[in-house]
Design a protein around this motif. Structure first.
Motif, short mmCIF file in Angstrom:
data_model
loop_
_atom_site.label_atom_id
_atom_site.label_comp_id
_atom_site.label_asym_id
_atom_site.label_seq_id
_atom_site.Cartn_x
_atom_site.Cartn_y
_atom_site.Cartn_z
N LEU A 52 0.82 -1.20 0.00
CA LEU A 52 0.00 0.00 0.00
C LEU A 52 0.86 1.26 0.00
CD1 LEU A 52 -2.99 0.84 0.06
CD2 LEU A 52 -2.82 0.98 2.55
N LEU A 53 1.96 1.24 0.76
CA LEU A 53 2.87 2.38 0.77
C LEU A 53 3.45 2.63 -0.62
CD1 LEU A 53 4.77 1.80 4.14
CD2 LEU A 53 3.17 3.65 3.62
N THR A 92 11.24 4.14 -10.93
CA THR A 92 10.92 3.19 -9.86
C THR A 92 11.79 3.44 -8.63
OG1 THR A 92 12.43 1.60 -10.90
CG2 THR A 92 10.08 1.40 -11.41
N ARG A 93 12.98 3.94 -8.86
CA ARG A 93 13.89 4.21 -7.73
C ARG A 93 13.31 5.29 -6.81
NH1 ARG A 93 18.83 2.62 -6.90
NH2 ARG A 93 19.01 1.86 -9.05
N ALA A 145 8.49 5.60 -0.73
CA ALA A 145 7.72 4.64 0.07
C ALA A 145 8.54 4.03 1.19
CB ALA A 145 7.18 3.53 -0.84
N GLY A 146 9.84 4.32 1.21
CA GLY A 146 10.72 3.71 2.20
C GLY A 146 10.85 2.22 2.00
N ALA A 147 10.86 1.80 0.74
CA ALA A 147 10.88 0.37 0.42
C ALA A 147 12.10 0.04 -0.44
CB ALA A 147 9.61 -0.02 -0.32
N ILE A 207 9.03 -3.49 -5.74
CA ILE A 207 8.12 -3.14 -6.83
C ILE A 207 7.88 -4.33 -7.73
CG2 ILE A 207 7.86 -1.74 -8.93
CD1 ILE A 207 9.19 0.55 -7.44
N SER A 208 8.96 -5.02 -8.11
CA SER A 208 8.78 -6.21 -8.96
C SER A 208 8.11 -7.33 -8.19
CB SER A 208 10.13 -6.67 -9.51
OG SER A 208 11.02 -7.00 -8.46
#
Length: 242
Positions: free
Chosen positions: A25-26, A45-46, A52-54, A59-60
């Motif tokens: 969700l983030l 994407t970076r 998002a702090g991810a 993403i993939s």
């Protein structure tokens, strides 16, 4: 400048882990904000992962690729039209019940506040910088929902076949809800409490009243048309003169 060619087919995302809902969700919300601000081509994407702090690999993992994330950000916050199709195809429901369910699903995203405004902005950006996702949404979501609404109205009005007037009625009913999404900034500036959850519920009831009245007016006009056509020519002329 973004190409008008459709986005490449999204890679199949992996099955989401039970503890990954929040992380997903983030990413979705960060992508929605950045895509709405910068568009598909100019958003990396970076930077989405950073916002998002991810981890970039997330993403993939959750969406397959950038195209899959874009599609999810474009469609998921606005809800699914499949429930609309179900509600509109239940003969045991009254006209008001069907319209209420349809409008309630349509307006539900409005209770998400700023999130829905970002969705609207992303839709506008997609129209200006098309990736193909909006065209997919029209074909796979909007057209079936419109057809289901037209079929419902046709059954209620006793029409064996849809005509232009019936389509106009369906578009007009849907437009009651669409205008709220488009004018949200204006409503927020003039009468912000109308956008509170309670305000949306009150608006829902009002829109259903309007929609039901529109159907009744359409029925009355169609009933009057054959009678008017059957009057002698001199009667029509006399009425026009009056």
């Amino acid at each position: 400048m973004i190409s008008s060619d459709p986005t490449p087919p999204a890679a199949e995302p992996r099955k989401q882990r039970a503890d990954g809902a929040e992380a997903r969700l983030l990413l979705l919300h960060a992508a929605l904000r950045l895509f709405a601000e910068k568009g598909f081509a100019k958003t990396s994407t970076r930077e989405i992962a950073l916002a998002a702090g991810a981890n970039l690999a997330a993403i993939s993992y959750y969406f397959g690729d950038k195209a899959g994330l874009y599609r999810a950000a474009f469609t998921e916050p606005m809800g699914c039209t499949e429930s609309d199709l179900t509600l509109l195809d239940q003969p045991d429901l009254s006209l008001r019940q069907s319209l209420h369910g349809f409008m309630a699903n349509f307006l539900a995203p409005m209770k998400q506040g700023e999130l829905v405004q970002q969705c609207t902005r992303l839709h506008f950006r997609e129209m200006l910088e098309p990736t193909g996702v909006w065209a997919e949404e029209i074909d796979n979501g909007i057209k079936p929902a419109h057809a289901a609404l037209v079929a419902l109205l046709g059954r209620r009005l006793g029409l064996p076949q849809a005509d232009d007037g019936l389509h106009r009625l369906a578009f007009s009913i849907t437009g009651l809800a669409v205008q709220l999404f488009v004018t949200r900034d204006i409503v927020q500036a003039i009468r912000p409490r109308l956008l509170d959850p309670e305000g949306i519920d009150a608006w829902l009831d009002q829109m259903v009243n309007y929609a039901e009245a529109m159907v009744n007016i359409e029925a009355a006009q169609r009933s009057a048309a054959p009678a008017q056509a059957s009057l002698p020519p001199h009667s029509n002329a006399s009425q026009a003169a009056a």
